[in-house]
Design an enzyme around this catalytic site. Sequence first.
Site, PDB file in Angstrom:
ATOM      1  N   GLY A  12       9.689  12.084   7.306  1.00 24.99           N
ATOM      2  CA  GLY A  12       8.655  12.007   8.348  1.00 24.99           C
ATOM      3  C   GLY A  12       8.773  10.714   9.149  1.00 24.99           C
ATOM      4  N   VAL A  24      17.668  -3.958  12.869  1.00 20.66           N
ATOM      5  CA  VAL A  24      18.979  -3.708  12.245  1.00 20.66           C
ATOM      6  C   VAL A  24      20.078  -3.869  13.299  1.00 20.66           C
ATOM      7  CG1 VAL A  24      20.454  -1.902  11.226  1.00 20.66           C
ATOM      8  CG2 VAL A  24      18.075  -2.161  10.433  1.00 20.66           C
ATOM      9  N   ARG A  73      14.681  16.668   8.262  1.00 21.32           N
ATOM     10  CA  ARG A  73      14.964  16.908   6.855  1.00 21.32           C
ATOM     11  C   ARG A  73      16.283  17.681   6.847  1.00 21.32           C
ATOM     12  NH1 ARG A  73       8.993  16.968   6.896  1.00 21.32           N
ATOM     13  NH2 ARG A  73       8.511  14.978   5.917  1.00 21.32           N
ATOM     14  N   CYS A  74      17.163  17.369   5.929  1.00 17.24           N
ATOM     15  CA  CYS A  74      18.508  17.944   5.947  1.00 17.24           C
ATOM     16  C   CYS A  74      18.834  18.547   4.584  1.00 17.24           C
ATOM     17  CB  CYS A  74      19.515  16.836   6.309  1.00 17.24           C
ATOM     18  SG  CYS A  74      21.234  17.358   6.254  1.00 17.24           S
ATOM     19  N   SER A 106      14.765  10.310   1.035  1.00 17.62           N
ATOM     20  CA  SER A 106      15.863   9.701   1.792  1.00 17.62           C
ATOM     21  C   SER A 106      16.633   8.701   0.920  1.00 17.62           C
ATOM     22  CB  SER A 106      15.323   8.984   3.028  1.00 17.62           C
ATOM     23  OG  SER A 106      14.549   9.886   3.791  1.00 17.62           O
ATOM     24  N   THR A 126       7.223   5.128   5.821  1.00 20.77           N
ATOM     25  CA  THR A 126       6.315   6.279   5.687  1.00 20.77           C
ATOM     26  C   THR A 126       4.880   5.796   5.847  1.00 20.77           C
ATOM     27  OG1 THR A 126       5.321   7.856   4.135  1.00 20.77           O
ATOM     28  CG2 THR A 126       6.516   6.049   3.146  1.00 20.77           C
ATOM     29  N   ILE A 127       4.058   6.628   6.468  1.00 18.39           N
ATOM     30  CA  ILE A 127       2.652   6.228   6.622  1.00 18.39           C
ATOM     31  C   ILE A 127       1.909   6.278   5.292  1.00 18.39           C
ATOM     32  CG2 ILE A 127       2.512   6.988   9.024  1.00 18.39           C
ATOM     33  CD1 ILE A 127       0.772   9.390   7.952  1.00 18.39           C
ATOM     34  N   ASP A 128       2.476   6.979   4.290  1.00 16.29           N
ATOM     35  CA  ASP A 128       1.727   7.269   3.055  1.00 16.29           C
ATOM     36  C   ASP A 128       1.612   6.078   2.095  1.00 16.29           C
ATOM     37  OD1 ASP A 128       1.669   9.873   4.048  1.00 16.29           O
ATOM     38  OD2 ASP A 128       3.435  10.474   2.911  1.00 16.29           O
ATOM     39  N   ARG A 155     -18.078   9.351  13.642  1.00 18.97           N
ATOM     40  CA  ARG A 155     -19.399   8.856  13.230  1.00 18.97           C
ATOM     41  C   ARG A 155     -20.424   8.958  14.386  1.00 18.97           C
ATOM     42  NH1 ARG A 155     -21.722   5.751   9.231  1.00 18.97           N
ATOM     43  NH2 ARG A 155     -19.823   5.084   8.203  1.00 18.97           N
ATOM     44  N   GLY A 186     -16.868   2.562   5.938  1.00 12.65           N
ATOM     45  CA  GLY A 186     -18.170   2.658   5.276  1.00 12.65           C
ATOM     46  C   GLY A 186     -18.514   4.066   4.823  1.00 12.65           C
ATOM     47  N   LYS A 214     -31.008   6.663   5.291  1.00 13.82           N
ATOM     48  CA  LYS A 214     -29.663   7.036   5.764  1.00 13.82           C
ATOM     49  C   LYS A 214     -29.726   8.441   6.353  1.00 13.82           C
ATOM     50  CE  LYS A 214     -24.953   6.660   3.945  1.00 13.82           C
ATOM     51  NZ  LYS A 214     -24.489   5.614   4.846  1.00 13.82           N
ATOM     52  N   HIS A 216     -26.973   9.967   8.384  1.00 18.86           N
ATOM     53  CA  HIS A 216     -25.710  10.711   8.519  1.00 18.86           C
ATOM     54  C   HIS A 216     -24.715  10.160   7.496  1.00 18.86           C
ATOM     55  CE1 HIS A 216     -24.853   7.154  10.965  1.00 18.86           C
ATOM     56  NE2 HIS A 216     -23.592   7.408  10.728  1.00 18.86           N
TER      57      HIS A 216
HETATM   58  P1  ADP Z   1      11.162  11.259   2.575  1.00 18.25           P
HETATM   59  O1  ADP Z   1      12.410  10.476   2.761  1.00 18.25           O
HETATM   60  O2  ADP Z   1      10.095  10.875   3.534  1.00 18.25           O
HETATM   61  O3  ADP Z   1      10.712  11.294   1.128  1.00 18.25           O
HETATM   62  P2  ADP Z   1      12.191  13.996   2.276  1.00 18.25           P
HETATM   63  O4  ADP Z   1      11.825  14.122   0.836  1.00 18.25           O
HETATM   64  O5  ADP Z   1      11.953  15.160   3.167  1.00 18.25           O
HETATM   65  O6  ADP Z   1      11.469  12.774   3.002  1.00 18.25           O
HETATM   66  O7  ADP Z   1      13.728  13.610   2.315  1.00 18.25           O
HETATM   67  C1  ADP Z   1      14.400  13.373   3.536  1.00 18.25           C
HETATM   68  C2  ADP Z   1      15.835  13.849   3.422  1.00 18.25           C
HETATM   69  O8  ADP Z   1      16.511  13.091   2.406  1.00 18.25           O
HETATM   70  C3  ADP Z   1      16.022  15.293   2.975  1.00 18.25           C
HETATM   71  O9  ADP Z   1      15.894  16.212   4.021  1.00 18.25           O
HETATM   72  C4  ADP Z   1      17.445  15.269   2.453  1.00 18.25           C
HETATM   73  O10 ADP Z   1      18.376  15.257   3.508  1.00 18.25           O
HETATM   74  C5  ADP Z   1      17.493  13.908   1.771  1.00 18.25           C
HETATM   75  N1  ADP Z   1      17.160  14.080   0.347  1.00 18.25           N
HETATM   76  C6  ADP Z   1      15.934  14.290  -0.195  1.00 18.25           C
HETATM   77  N2  ADP Z   1      15.999  14.414  -1.530  1.00 18.25           N
HETATM   78  C7  ADP Z   1      17.313  14.320  -1.848  1.00 18.25           C
HETATM   79  C8  ADP Z   1      18.044  14.380  -3.081  1.00 18.25           C
HETATM   80  N3  ADP Z   1      17.436  14.577  -4.251  1.00 18.25           N
HETATM   81  N4  ADP Z   1      19.377  14.196  -3.024  1.00 18.25           N
HETATM   82  C9  ADP Z   1      19.992  13.978  -1.840  1.00 18.25           C
HETATM   83  N5  ADP Z   1      19.362  13.926  -0.653  1.00 18.25           N
HETATM   84  C10 ADP Z   1      18.039  14.089  -0.647  1.00 18.25           C
HETATM   85  O1  F6P Z   2       4.897  11.662   4.706  1.00 16.49           O
HETATM   86  C1  F6P Z   2       4.180  11.591   5.897  1.00 16.49           C
HETATM   87  C2  F6P Z   2       3.339  12.835   6.084  1.00 16.49           C
HETATM   88  O2  F6P Z   2       2.680  12.749   7.335  1.00 16.49           O
HETATM   89  C3  F6P Z   2       2.351  13.120   4.969  1.00 16.49           C
HETATM   90  O3  F6P Z   2       1.190  12.322   5.053  1.00 16.49           O
HETATM   91  C4  F6P Z   2       2.111  14.597   5.156  1.00 16.49           C
HETATM   92  O4  F6P Z   2       1.755  15.186   3.928  1.00 16.49           O
HETATM   93  C5  F6P Z   2       3.442  15.099   5.616  1.00 16.49           C
HETATM   94  O5  F6P Z   2       4.176  13.986   6.106  1.00 16.49           O
HETATM   95  C6  F6P Z   2       3.386  16.146   6.696  1.00 16.49           C
HETATM   96  O6  F6P Z   2       4.664  16.590   6.923  1.00 16.49           O
HETATM   97  P1  F6P Z   2       5.066  17.459   8.203  1.00 16.49           P
HETATM   98  O7  F6P Z   2       5.065  16.559   9.392  1.00 16.49           O
HETATM   99  O8  F6P Z   2       6.433  17.958   7.868  1.00 16.49           O
HETATM  100  O9  F6P Z   2       4.049  18.533   8.329  1.00 16.49           O
END
Ligand code: ADP
Ligand code: F6P
Length: 320
Positions: A12, A24, A73-74, A106, A126-128, A155, A186, A214, A216
């Site tokens: 993401g 980089v 995603r690949c 990744s 990642t935002i998470d 709000r 809050g 309160k 709301h």
């Molecule tokens: P994030 O990097 O945010 O966790 P994903 O889990 O979707 O997101 O992974 C991104 C990409 O990294 C996947 O689409 C794939 O290309 C590669 N990847 C993920 N898991 C694996 C793995 N176990 N082995 C090799 N490549 C992976």
């Molecule tokens: O990992 C970032 C994130 O935005 C998560 O918070 C959410 O669960 C997911 O990706 C959503 O994925 P997608 O953009 O593939 O719907």
Amino acid sequence: MIKTIGVLTSGGDAPGMNAAVRAVARTAISRGIKVYGIRRGYNGLINGDIIEMNERSVSDILQKGGTCLYTARCPEFRTAEGVDKAVAKCKEIGLEGIVVIGGDGSFRGAADLSAKGILCIGLPGTIDNDIACTEYTIGYDTAMNTALEMVDKIRDTAQSHDRCSVVEVMGRNAGYIAVNTGIACGATEIITKEMPYDLDEVAKKMLETRKTGKQHFIIVVAEGVGHSQEIAQTLQEKTGIEARATILGHVQRGGSPTLRDRVIASLMGNYAVDLLTQGIGNRVVGMQNNKIVDFDIQEALSMQKPYETHTHEVAREIAI
Ligand code: ADP
Ligand code: F6P
């Protein structure tokens, strides 16, 4: 001395990824290293969607959300054949090292490439904020500030109608965005997977605080819990207070990165190239006690991250 490196964004997108790509590319160029931008994550490596960068290739991106290198995603890269194709492409263009900006998935890919002799450095993007080896991930601060701004707007309307607003924020399975947004806005209650909760108790608290004036209520729910619509409906039934659910969704992934995201992304991008110039690979960069550090990828992937229990407890105690 390493002569040629690449940079890619994967998984993401997150605000601040552009700042990391810029750091980089510019660090490499200032040190006389050739740098390639690999587009759409590991797909670009397999398909040869790769462009040589100069210092101007990364102009005017620092303040932009998303990623100028695109992301994807690949699934093919999860196979041995996919990794072999990527390695062959690296050999063809002379890529000795790659900076991979993404999440845990990744980094697994980066470990596979490192095992085949391509030096890889992972940057947490990642935002998470759900990467165990680091206190901070690129994009997290911007996403939380966006969520906060949205809840503040919600709000206004909750207040005008004496309603309860249930707001679902992102985070995949993690409650870090929820707990921090919740305390900052809050919220009457924060609901995450990491902490037990009881909707009867939440309803009781709403009714008790109503007696003290309160009118709301904001309830922040982490995406991993889900069911925001049902939570709103249940609270409405239990309290008689009209409730609405809002799922904030992808708005949290976009927008101009905050100062904090830009600074950390710049420092981490620079640090990644530092490692590569020392011939070091198979590492993930992170932040611990406000210092930038690095870990072996496998070690980083096996770490556990504590939840912000204290923040959650404080939020509950002061939301009366
Ligand atoms: P994030 O990097 O945010 O966790 P994903 O889990 O979707 O997101 O992974 C991104 C990409 O990294 C996947 O689409 C794939 O290309 C590669 N990847 C993920 N898991 C694996 C793995 N176990 N082995 C090799 N490549 C992976
Ligand atoms: O990992 C970032 C994130 O935005 C998560 O918070 C959410 O669960 C997911 O990706 C959503 O994925 P997608 O953009 O593939 O719907």
